[in-house]
Design an enzyme around this catalytic site. Structure first.
Site, mmCIF file in Angstrom:
data_model
loop_
_atom_site.group_PDB
_atom_site.id
_atom_site.type_symbol
_atom_site.label_atom_id
_atom_site.label_comp_id
_atom_site.label_asym_id
_atom_site.label_seq_id
_atom_site.Cartn_x
_atom_site.Cartn_y
_atom_site.Cartn_z
ATOM 1 N N GLU A 299 -203.370 -16.778 -24.766
ATOM 2 C CA GLU A 299 -203.805 -17.894 -23.920
ATOM 3 C C GLU A 299 -202.742 -18.257 -22.882
ATOM 4 O OE1 GLU A 299 -205.504 -22.464 -24.550
ATOM 5 O OE2 GLU A 299 -204.506 -21.413 -26.191
ATOM 6 N N LYS A 361 -212.983 -21.322 -20.131
ATOM 7 C CA LYS A 361 -213.151 -22.026 -21.401
ATOM 8 C C LYS A 361 -214.108 -23.206 -21.252
ATOM 9 C CE LYS A 361 -210.445 -24.083 -25.182
ATOM 10 N NZ LYS A 361 -209.102 -24.511 -25.627
ATOM 11 N N CYS A 413 -208.813 -20.258 -27.986
ATOM 12 C CA CYS A 413 -208.215 -21.229 -28.915
ATOM 13 C C CYS A 413 -209.261 -22.002 -29.710
ATOM 14 C CB CYS A 413 -207.295 -22.176 -28.120
ATOM 15 S SG CYS A 413 -206.298 -23.264 -29.153
#
Length: 542
Positions: A299, A361, A413
């Site tokens: 990430e 995301k 995540c």
């Protein structure tokens, strides 16, 4: 009667019915559930915690059950989500007293979710008859589901996660983690019912009957162990379902993987003078692995906005193409929103070299990636001004990434902890990929819990999952939810291994949590209607 004679007439374990012990039982039950999950993996404690909760609520009012539920939440989240303190103290630079106060506030607030569940259970569904064995698991699961999306959600510490290696794991591909949680709660409630209905056990414990006879109504003799038998059947079915293969190999040729774990200190990650050094570290670690099918950087591994890193990306892409490799990396991405016209920044993944695609995301972490009530909280303390805490969420239904000609569904995540979100996006994927930066958790139990949830997603969808992180734990997870390879934490390394492209879909991948949620809702509706009819009949007799 002498004191010695009085002591001799007391029942064994009668001290269990003391009021102070009942109040203590609920935070203890919360801690027991944390211990049933990773890294402790004492899964029987999770089931016994439900038995303890049911016993503690027996005979209690709805108002008292509300407080009991809150105390349980304090125990569960105070022990299981203690890593929040690490994020606030270490990376939000809040002094220990302030970090402790904010963590306590977070735990106290989120503990109201189980408090509401306990209150509704006693208020609407009696909560102390034989049907509680079904209604309590049903309302528990619906409470977990509500917590997963309300105010962006906190889908952490589900009881079902502790059963990756028990017979109940066979239910994951059909009903998901919520279905396993339901069976866990049913098992614990069944034990409670059996203990309270067995006259032999009641005499041994020195208890009064938990199910007093209803006046004016003939009592049918019931087998105390009936619910235990039913729970046992579900466990046996889980073991049988675990032998079924829901997916199949699409290609017997392995996909070679290298997940680069650079272990960049969080406090240096976003400093301007360290950015080029960060990229150099990733390139140096990747050098021996060019030629593998897939190289993963975690990430925001490239700590430069996408439009400012075009030269870097082009150089890496050329090298990857030359070696017939795909590089997938996290990177912040800036673009103009076509609806509002303003510039937005996304937490994104790009696939370059032999692959292609970009993903933004969708499920952002409160305070870490965006600040709720931003106009009020920005600037109050450093925790509300963390680096890159102004991300915007990506649009739904984005295209999968490509690794060569293979389709890969990415998750960044926190996204991997949402069961239905993962299933909804994994339809055509040949394997799943998640990248993370668990540095925020420090040396707490957070990264281990995070990995456990990724394992459940692999099992639910019968797909390999490749997990790349900044400082561990990077891992390859099989479609059975087992860890095939993993890295050490807090070391600079490269985890390598092989995965396979898979086809086929599990029932959970198709339907998600809808079947178990509908079942729970049906149980509660039927029970509520039966209670209403019983109440009306009683009033007519009166």
């Amino acid at each position: 009667m002498t004191s010695n004679q009085l002591r001799n007439t007391q029942k064994p374990f009668s001290f269990l019915h003391s009021e102070w012990l009942k109040w203590l039982a609920f935070p203890v039950a919360g801690v027991m559930q944390t211990l049933s999950l990773s890294p402790f993996n004492l899964w029987p404690l999770g089931i016994l915690s439900i038995t303890l909760i049911m016993q503690g609520m027996s005979g209690s009012s709805a108002k008292k059950s509300l407080l009991f539920g809150w105390l349980f939440g304090i125990g569960l989240f105070g022990s299981g989500a203690s890593w929040v303190y690490v994020s606030i103290n270490n990376f939000g630079n809040a002094p220990p007293p302030l970090a402790g106060a904010l963590t306590a506030l977070f735990v106290a607030a989120i503990a109201f979710f189980p408090a509401a569940t306990f209150w509704l259970f006693r208020k609407l569904f009696n909560g102390q008859d034989r049907w509680s064995v079904l209604t309590f698991p049903a309302i528990w699961v619906l409470g977990d589901w509500f917590r997963s999306w309300f105010l962006t959600g906190f889908p952490w510490l589900y009881l079902g996660y502790g059963h990756l290696n028990t017979p109940l794991s066979g239910w994951a591909s059909i009903l998901g983690v919520h279905g396993i949680t339901f069976i866990c709660c049913l098992s614990g409630s069944a034990i409670w019912y059996f203990v309270n209905k067995s006259s032999l056990i009641q005499r041994w414990l020195g208890s009064k009957p938990a199910f007093p006879a209803q006046t004016g109504k003939p009592q049918r003799k019931r087998l105390p162990a009936s619910f235990v038998f039913f729970a046992a059947i579900l466990w046996i079915m889980g073991a049988l379902l675990g032998t079924f293969n829901w997916s199949y190999l699409k290609d017997k040729t392995p996909i070679t993987v290298a997940a680069v774990q650079a272990n960049i200190p969080q406090e240096l990650k976003w400093t301007r003078g360290y950015r080029l050094k960060t990229i150099d570290i990733y390139q140096t670690l990747s050098e021996p692995h060019w030629g593998k099918d897939l190289i993963i950087w975690p990430e925001t591994a490239i700590p430069v906005l996408h439009d400012q890193a075009k030269n870097i990306i082009q150089s890496i892409s050329t090298q990857a193409n030359d070696e017939h490799s795909t590089l997938i990396s996290g990177i912040p991405y800036r673009e103009k929103d076509p609806d509002t016209g303003r510039m937005t920044i996304h937490n994104s993944i790009i696939s370059i070299g032999a692959g292609e695609g970009i993903y933004h995301k969708q499920r952002l972490v409160p305070f870490g990636e965006y600040v709720p009530l931003e106009s009020m909280l920005r600037g109050l303390i450093e925790f509300f001004d963390l680096p890159m805490s102004s991300f915007s969420a990506g649009k739904p239904e984005q295209s999968a990434l490509k690794e060569g000609s293979r389709l890969v569904t990415p998750y960044i995540c926190y996204e991997i902890v949402y069961p239905d979100f993962v299933a909804n996006n994994a339809n055509d994927a040949e394997y799943l990929l998640t990248i993370s930066n668990d540095s925020w958790f420090g040396r707490s139990i957070g990264p281990l819990q995070h990995l456990e949830m990724a394992q459940m997603r692999a099992l639910e969808n019968a797909r390999y999952i490749v997990r790349g992180t900044n400082n561990g734990i990077s891992a390859i997870i099989t479609p059975e939810g087992a860890i095939q390879n993993q890295s050490e934490q807090f070391v600079r390394t490269v985890m390598t291994g092989e995965i396979y492209a898979m086809g086929g879909r599990t029932p959970f991948n198709i339907f998600g949590s809808t079947p178990i949620l509908l079942l729970c809702a049906l149980i509660l509706i039927v029970r509520r209607v039966s209670l209403a009819r019983l109440s009306a009949a009683t009033q007519r007799v009166a």
